[in-house]
Design a protein around this motif. Structure first.
Motif, PDB file in Angstrom:
ATOM      1  N   PHE A   1       8.961   2.211  -6.585  1.00  0.00           N
ATOM      2  CA  PHE A   1       8.439   0.855  -6.695  1.00  0.00           C
ATOM      3  C   PHE A   1       6.955   0.835  -7.047  1.00  0.00           C
ATOM      4  O   PHE A   1       6.330  -0.226  -7.063  1.00  0.00           O
ATOM      5  CB  PHE A   1       8.673   0.096  -5.389  1.00  0.00           C
ATOM      6  N   ASP A   2       6.406   2.031  -7.344  1.00  0.00           N
ATOM      7  CA  ASP A   2       5.011   2.088  -7.782  1.00  0.00           C
ATOM      8  C   ASP A   2       4.873   1.988  -9.301  1.00  0.00           C
ATOM      9  O   ASP A   2       3.755   1.941  -9.827  1.00  0.00           O
ATOM     10  CB  ASP A   2       4.366   3.385  -7.294  1.00  0.00           C
TER      11      ASP A   2
ATOM     12  N   VAL B   1       4.571  -0.158 -11.574  1.00  0.00           N
ATOM     13  CA  VAL B   1       4.307  -1.594 -11.680  1.00  0.00           C
ATOM     14  C   VAL B   1       4.394  -2.080 -13.122  1.00  0.00           C
ATOM     15  O   VAL B   1       4.966  -3.151 -13.405  1.00  0.00           O
ATOM     16  CB  VAL B   1       2.932  -1.922 -11.070  1.00  0.00           C
TER      17      VAL B   1
ATOM     18  N   SER C   1      -2.422  -8.814  -9.128  1.00  0.00           N
ATOM     19  CA  SER C   1      -2.134  -9.102  -7.721  1.00  0.00           C
ATOM     20  C   SER C   1      -0.719  -9.642  -7.557  1.00  0.00           C
ATOM     21  O   SER C   1      -0.037  -9.347  -6.569  1.00  0.00           O
ATOM     22  CB  SER C   1      -3.147 -10.105  -7.169  1.00  0.00           C
TER      23      SER C   1
ATOM     24  N   ARG D   1       1.625  -6.686  -7.755  1.00  0.00           N
ATOM     25  CA  ARG D   1       1.571  -5.893  -6.521  1.00  0.00           C
ATOM     26  C   ARG D   1       2.362  -6.586  -5.414  1.00  0.00           C
ATOM     27  O   ARG D   1       3.017  -5.933  -4.605  1.00  0.00           O
ATOM     28  CB  ARG D   1       0.113  -5.663  -6.103  1.00  0.00           C
ATOM     29  N   GLU D   2       2.297  -7.909  -5.398  1.00  0.00           N
ATOM     30  CA  GLU D   2       3.075  -8.664  -4.408  1.00  0.00           C
ATOM     31  C   GLU D   2       4.574  -8.477  -4.631  1.00  0.00           C
ATOM     32  O   GLU D   2       5.336  -8.292  -3.679  1.00  0.00           O
ATOM     33  CB  GLU D   2       2.707 -10.148  -4.492  1.00  0.00           C
TER      34      GLU D   2
ATOM     35  N   ALA E   1       6.021  -5.898  -6.135  1.00  0.00           N
ATOM     36  CA  ALA E   1       6.362  -4.509  -5.810  1.00  0.00           C
ATOM     37  C   ALA E   1       6.456  -4.310  -4.305  1.00  0.00           C
ATOM     38  O   ALA E   1       7.369  -3.634  -3.807  1.00  0.00           O
ATOM     39  CB  ALA E   1       5.317  -3.569  -6.404  1.00  0.00           C
ATOM     40  N   ALA E   2       5.535  -4.909  -3.556  1.00  0.00           N
ATOM     41  CA  ALA E   2       5.564  -4.775  -2.101  1.00  0.00           C
ATOM     42  C   ALA E   2       6.796  -5.453  -1.513  1.00  0.00           C
ATOM     43  O   ALA E   2       7.429  -4.927  -0.582  1.00  0.00           O
ATOM     44  CB  ALA E   2       4.291  -5.368  -1.497  1.00  0.00           C
ATOM     45  N   LYS E   3       7.152  -6.615  -2.065  1.00  0.00           N
ATOM     46  CA  LYS E   3       8.343  -7.318  -1.580  1.00  0.00           C
ATOM     47  C   LYS E   3       9.600  -6.509  -1.854  1.00  0.00           C
ATOM     48  O   LYS E   3      10.489  -6.406  -0.991  1.00  0.00           O
ATOM     49  CB  LYS E   3       8.431  -8.679  -2.270  1.00  0.00           C
TER      50      LYS E   3
ATOM     51  N   ALA F   1       9.828  -3.233  -2.207  1.00  0.00           N
ATOM     52  CA  ALA F   1       9.836  -2.059  -1.330  1.00  0.00           C
ATOM     53  C   ALA F   1      10.287  -2.433   0.079  1.00  0.00           C
ATOM     54  O   ALA F   1      11.075  -1.707   0.714  1.00  0.00           O
ATOM     55  CB  ALA F   1       8.439  -1.426  -1.293  1.00  0.00           C
ATOM     56  N   ALA F   2       9.789  -3.567   0.589  1.00  0.00           N
ATOM     57  CA  ALA F   2      10.208  -4.023   1.919  1.00  0.00           C
ATOM     58  C   ALA F   2      11.682  -4.398   1.925  1.00  0.00           C
ATOM     59  O   ALA F   2      12.408  -4.112   2.891  1.00  0.00           O
ATOM     60  CB  ALA F   2       9.351  -5.216   2.341  1.00  0.00           C
TER      61      ALA F   2
END
Length: 464
Positions: free
Chosen positions: A144-145, A147, A211, A214-215, A217-219, A221-222
């Motif tokens: 998930f990195d 991007v 940004s 990144r949001e 990608a973070a979502k 991954a979670a």
């Protein structure tokens, strides 16, 4: 000329009396709570493997993310490999790899929607280790990195969605009409229908800046962490002893201490639709849907036969032959308990809905000949008849068990269809359709199309 009676006596016909009275028995499958399901079936040397994560407690706000996740992960890198190397590696290891979201509704009243994230692969039985490696790596180490790769894929998909609004108008109208009648249809409307379009608008806005990506990608991954920590099932269909060997290789996919599933949130169903969806096109598609009994109800068989009778005796003639639509008919979904009337590539709109209403009156007043009823019965049984390949038959048997469908229920439904009479068809039409307001949604290619009291919704505005 079109309304002249047709003499079918010279045509060969299959009579209900010539059809098997019992459904083909389900494949024997383990108990519902078994986490590893080994199905030893004839597969011509092919092994089928699936790892399913039970995510039935995911909220409606998380549903749109599931489609995005399932579409992106197979196109991302894994572990130390970038997406290009990962794609080549997957193709070499397993000729067929997919991630899908599967949802179904149990028959028992009050049961929550059943949702699975399914990782699946198939290949030669001589390559069991390769199949297991592809599945386990995709489950444990997606990248998930990446991007920029995700931004490109999301942008391409959003553009495709925008460009296909008219192409998918039929699907959007169908799901809009049924979403108010079933939680399963509401889920599908978010995943595949117009209710999911605002999510794509948000994605388009997010990928415009770092940004935002990144949001996302973070979502993702979670979301991945939550999915893979959920209760899991390993299902393998292959010939012995390969089936057991592959199930052993996939055992690490099952979390030793899975997260407990929360109580699904209470969802308030939407009111019945009365909507026209618009995108620029040449034709219309019309849908009306009624809530009717599900599989296992005494009236289920009559509803199934009624849908075929309406298609053969009323709707095809009125809407296709006389109204000019490309296709028309009625269908019955025994799992969701929904009867639909449909037209596609239709030059009319309100006239077609008037024909839907007239079809119900015909079911109550027209002469239902024994020949027309028998033809409708055979149409229902024909849809049930195609024998799937052994692996698919085994998987269907497992799914039926989880939904609460027994062979006894299947045989009762089949017997009800075979014995259906005009009295039962009229009773079903009177009870479930007559004076019962339908949920209506049409797709109109021209915004100026006369639509009566139906409100218009411009699909493009949901994306802009």
């Amino acid at each position: 000329q079109q309304r002249k009676a047709v003499d079918k006596d010279v045509l060969p016909r299959i009579l209900p009396s010539a059809v098997a009275r019992l459904a083909k028995p389900s494949f024997p499958v383990p108990a519902e709570n078994e986490k590893v399901v080994v199905l030893e079936v004839a597969t011509n040397g092919i092994a089928y493997a699936s790892v399913l994560y039970d995510i039935s407690d995911f909220s409606a706000q998380e549903w749109p993310w599931l489609n995005l996740y399932a579409g992106l992960v197979p196109q991302l890198g894994v572990a130390e490999m970038g997406y290009e190397a990962s794609s080549a590696w997957r193709q070499e290891m397993a000729p067929d790899f997919n991630i899908d979201v599967a949802a179904s509704q149990r028959l028992a009243a009050g049961k929550p929607l059943q949702i699975f994230m399914e990782f699946s692969a198939k290949g030669l039985q001589e390559e069991l280790h390769n199949l297991a490696a592809v599945l386990l790596q995709s489950i444990t180490a997606p990248r998930f990195d990446e991007v920029e790769r995700m931004a490109f894929l999301i942008d391409s998909h959003v553009q495709d969605v925008h460009g296909d609004l008219a192409v998918k108008g039929e699907t959007y109208a169908s799901l809009c009409a049924t979403a108010a009648l079933s939680m399963h249809e509401r889920f599908k409307n978010v995943m595949e229908g117009a209710a999911g379009l605002p999510f794509y608008r948000w994605l388009r806005q997010q990928i415009q800046h770092d940004s935002g990506m990144r949001e996302i990608a973070a979502k993702l991954a979670a979301l991945h962490a939550k999915i893979t920590a959920s209760p899991a099932y390993v299902i393998v269909a292959a010939e012995a002893p390969s089936a057991s060997a592959l199930s052993d290789l996939l055992a690490p996919a099952i979390h030793r201490t899975p997260r407990p599933l929360a109580e699904p949130e209470a969802c308030v169903m939407d009111p019945l639709a009365n909507t026209v969806l618009h995108a620029a096109a040449q034709v219309n598609h019309c849908y009306a849907a009624w809530l009717v009994p599900k599989f296992g109800h005494p009236d289920a068989a009559a509803c199934a036969v009624l849908a075929e009778w309406l298609t053969n005796e009323v709707l095809h003639r009125a809407i296709r032959e006389e109204g000019g639509a490309y296709g028309a008919g009625a269908s019955y979904d025994a799992i969701s308990g929904i009867l639909r009337m449909i037209s596609n590539r239709d030059p009319r709109l309100l006239g077609t809905y008037a024909d839907f209403d007239a079809a119900i009156n015909s079911a109550l007043t027209a002469d239902m000949t024994q020949e027309s009823i028998e033809e409708a019965i055979i149409c229902v049984l024909r849809a049930l008849a195609p024998p799937p390949p052994p692996p698919r038959q085994a998987m269907r048997s497992w799914s039926r068990k989880r939904l609460g469908i027994t062979d006894q229920m299947r045989n009762q439904f089949r017997a009800g269809v075979l014995q259906c009479t005009a009295i039962e068809l009229r009773a079903a039409a009177k009870t479930w359709l007559h004076h019962q307001p339908p949920s209506r949604c049409a797709f109109a290619g021209d915004a100026a199309t006369e639509r009566g009291d139906m409100r218009i919704l411009h699909l493009a505005q949901l994306l802009e």
